[in-house]
Design a protein around this motif. Structure first.
Motif, PDB file in Angstrom:
ATOM      1  N   ILE A   1     -16.806 -32.761  -0.646  1.00 22.42           N
ATOM      2  CA  ILE A   1     -16.538 -33.351   0.649  1.00 22.42           C
ATOM      3  C   ILE A   1     -17.663 -34.303   0.998  1.00 22.42           C
ATOM      4  CG2 ILE A   1     -17.612 -31.419   1.886  1.00 22.42           C
ATOM      5  CD1 ILE A   1     -15.369 -31.793   4.035  1.00 22.42           C
ATOM      6  N   SER A   2     -17.301 -35.442   1.555  1.00 27.40           N
ATOM      7  CA  SER A   2     -18.284 -36.464   1.882  1.00 27.40           C
ATOM      8  C   SER A   2     -19.139 -36.049   3.068  1.00 27.40           C
ATOM      9  CB  SER A   2     -17.577 -37.785   2.180  1.00 27.40           C
ATOM     10  OG  SER A   2     -16.712 -37.640   3.310  1.00 27.40           O
ATOM     11  N   THR A   3     -20.166 -36.835   3.340  1.00 29.23           N
ATOM     12  CA  THR A   3     -21.115 -36.466   4.384  1.00 29.23           C
ATOM     13  C   THR A   3     -20.443 -36.287   5.734  1.00 29.23           C
ATOM     14  OG1 THR A   3     -21.622 -38.802   4.718  1.00 29.23           O
ATOM     15  CG2 THR A   3     -23.054 -37.589   3.218  1.00 29.23           C
ATOM     16  N   GLY A   4     -19.510 -37.155   6.059  1.00 33.84           N
ATOM     17  CA  GLY A   4     -18.833 -37.061   7.344  1.00 33.84           C
ATOM     18  C   GLY A   4     -17.587 -36.193   7.328  1.00 33.84           C
TER      19      GLY A   4
ATOM     20  N   SER B   1     -29.475 -24.526   3.700  1.00 36.12           N
ATOM     21  CA  SER B   1     -30.692 -24.745   4.477  1.00 36.12           C
ATOM     22  C   SER B   1     -31.749 -25.389   3.591  1.00 36.12           C
ATOM     23  CB  SER B   1     -31.208 -23.423   5.052  1.00 36.12           C
ATOM     24  OG  SER B   1     -31.505 -22.505   4.021  1.00 36.12           O
ATOM     25  N   GLY B   2     -32.738 -25.983   4.243  1.00 35.13           N
ATOM     26  CA  GLY B   2     -33.858 -26.563   3.504  1.00 35.13           C
ATOM     27  C   GLY B   2     -33.706 -28.032   3.165  1.00 35.13           C
ATOM     28  N   PHE B   3     -32.614 -28.652   3.598  1.00 37.20           N
ATOM     29  CA  PHE B   3     -32.418 -30.081   3.382  1.00 37.20           C
ATOM     30  C   PHE B   3     -31.505 -30.584   4.499  1.00 37.20           C
ATOM     31  CE2 PHE B   3     -28.032 -30.018   1.738  1.00 37.20           C
ATOM     32  CZ  PHE B   3     -27.897 -28.696   1.360  1.00 37.20           C
ATOM     33  N   VAL B   4     -31.329 -31.905   4.559  1.00 33.18           N
ATOM     34  CA  VAL B   4     -30.532 -32.489   5.638  1.00 33.18           C
ATOM     35  C   VAL B   4     -29.052 -32.376   5.274  1.00 33.18           C
ATOM     36  CG1 VAL B   4     -30.118 -34.505   7.070  1.00 33.18           C
ATOM     37  CG2 VAL B   4     -32.427 -34.048   6.192  1.00 33.18           C
ATOM     38  N   PHE B   5     -28.422 -31.325   5.790  1.00 29.67           N
ATOM     39  CA  PHE B   5     -27.030 -31.045   5.453  1.00 29.67           C
ATOM     40  C   PHE B   5     -26.112 -32.206   5.816  1.00 29.67           C
ATOM     41  CE2 PHE B   5     -23.512 -28.244   4.611  1.00 29.67           C
ATOM     42  CZ  PHE B   5     -22.536 -28.578   5.535  1.00 29.67           C
ATOM     43  N   GLY B   6     -26.321 -32.782   6.981  1.00 29.35           N
ATOM     44  CA  GLY B   6     -25.425 -33.830   7.459  1.00 29.35           C
ATOM     45  C   GLY B   6     -25.432 -35.089   6.611  1.00 29.35           C
ATOM     46  N   ASN B   7     -26.466 -35.296   5.823  1.00 27.52           N
ATOM     47  CA  ASN B   7     -26.569 -36.484   4.977  1.00 27.52           C
ATOM     48  C   ASN B   7     -26.162 -36.210   3.533  1.00 27.52           C
ATOM     49  OD1 ASN B   7     -27.534 -37.803   7.195  1.00 27.52           O
ATOM     50  ND2 ASN B   7     -29.673 -37.829   6.526  1.00 27.52           N
ATOM     51  N   SER B   8     -25.596 -35.028   3.284  1.00 29.68           N
ATOM     52  CA  SER B   8     -25.376 -34.612   1.900  1.00 29.68           C
ATOM     53  C   SER B   8     -23.899 -34.431   1.566  1.00 29.68           C
ATOM     54  CB  SER B   8     -26.099 -33.290   1.639  1.00 29.68           C
ATOM     55  OG  SER B   8     -27.489 -33.412   1.874  1.00 29.68           O
ATOM     56  N   VAL B   9     -23.503 -34.980   0.430  1.00 25.33           N
ATOM     57  CA  VAL B   9     -22.212 -34.637  -0.157  1.00 25.33           C
ATOM     58  C   VAL B   9     -22.293 -33.179  -0.592  1.00 25.33           C
ATOM     59  CG1 VAL B   9     -20.641 -35.052  -2.089  1.00 25.33           C
ATOM     60  CG2 VAL B   9     -21.790 -36.986  -0.966  1.00 25.33           C
ATOM     61  N   MET B  10     -21.319 -32.371  -0.212  1.00 30.88           N
ATOM     62  CA  MET B  10     -21.332 -30.955  -0.559  1.00 30.88           C
ATOM     63  C   MET B  10     -20.189 -30.636  -1.512  1.00 30.88           C
ATOM     64  SD  MET B  10     -23.979 -29.708   0.873  1.00 30.88           S
ATOM     65  CE  MET B  10     -23.648 -27.974   0.508  1.00 30.88           C
ATOM     66  N   THR B  11     -20.483 -29.818  -2.480  1.00 32.85           N
ATOM     67  CA  THR B  11     -19.513 -29.511  -3.529  1.00 32.85           C
ATOM     68  C   THR B  11     -19.466 -28.019  -3.807  1.00 32.85           C
ATOM     69  OG1 THR B  11     -19.879 -31.665  -4.554  1.00 32.85           O
ATOM     70  CG2 THR B  11     -18.904 -29.971  -5.947  1.00 32.85           C
ATOM     71  N   TRP B  12     -18.262 -27.514  -4.012  1.00 29.51           N
ATOM     72  CA  TRP B  12     -18.072 -26.151  -4.502  1.00 29.51           C
ATOM     73  C   TRP B  12     -17.940 -26.204  -6.020  1.00 29.51           C
ATOM     74  CZ3 TRP B  12     -18.521 -21.523  -2.248  1.00 29.51           C
ATOM     75  CH2 TRP B  12     -18.493 -21.452  -0.861  1.00 29.51           C
TER      76      TRP B  12
END
Length: 123
Positions: free
Chosen positions: A51-54, A25-36
């Protein structure tokens, strides 16, 4: 305020499975590369899966390829990590974060990390 809430860790025997979740939360999740990421005792934090944005592109650390699967659900602002065939070397605290760019995996965008979720693999 950027926040990450990781959950799903636990203690399992070698060969077991766990599914981790991270709600952001607190940022645009859908526009963000997410990493574990994960950090074992006495070790530097390392990236594990991205994982890429899409969601169409995924990258894995060599040691977890074929065993871990990263996914994301935009509507939930959540990224998941399915971990199968767990090994003692997977023991660590697992975190998630947004990365700066797909070509810069392992460079977390935000300095405020969540509390992480502990994964312990032992017999």
């Amino acid at each position: 305020q950027v926040q990450f809430a990781e959950s799903g860790g636990g203690s399992v025997q070698p060969g077991g499975s766990l599914r981790l979740s991270c709600r952001a939360s607190g940022f645009v999740f859908g526009n963000s590369v997410m990493t574990w990421y994960r950090q074992a005792p006495g070790m530097e934090r390392e990236w594990v899966a991205a994982i890429s944005t899409g969601g169409s592109l995924k990258r894995y650390r060599e040691s977890v390829k074929g065993r871990f699967t990263i996914s994301r659900v935009k509507a939930e602002s959540t990224v998941y990590l399915q971990m199968n065939d767990l090994k003692p070397d997977d023991t660590a605290v697992y975190y998630c974060n947004a990365d700066l760019h797909w070509n810069a995996i392992g460079n977390a965008r935000y300095s405020n990390w969540g509390q992480g979720t502990q994964v312990t693999v032992s017999s």
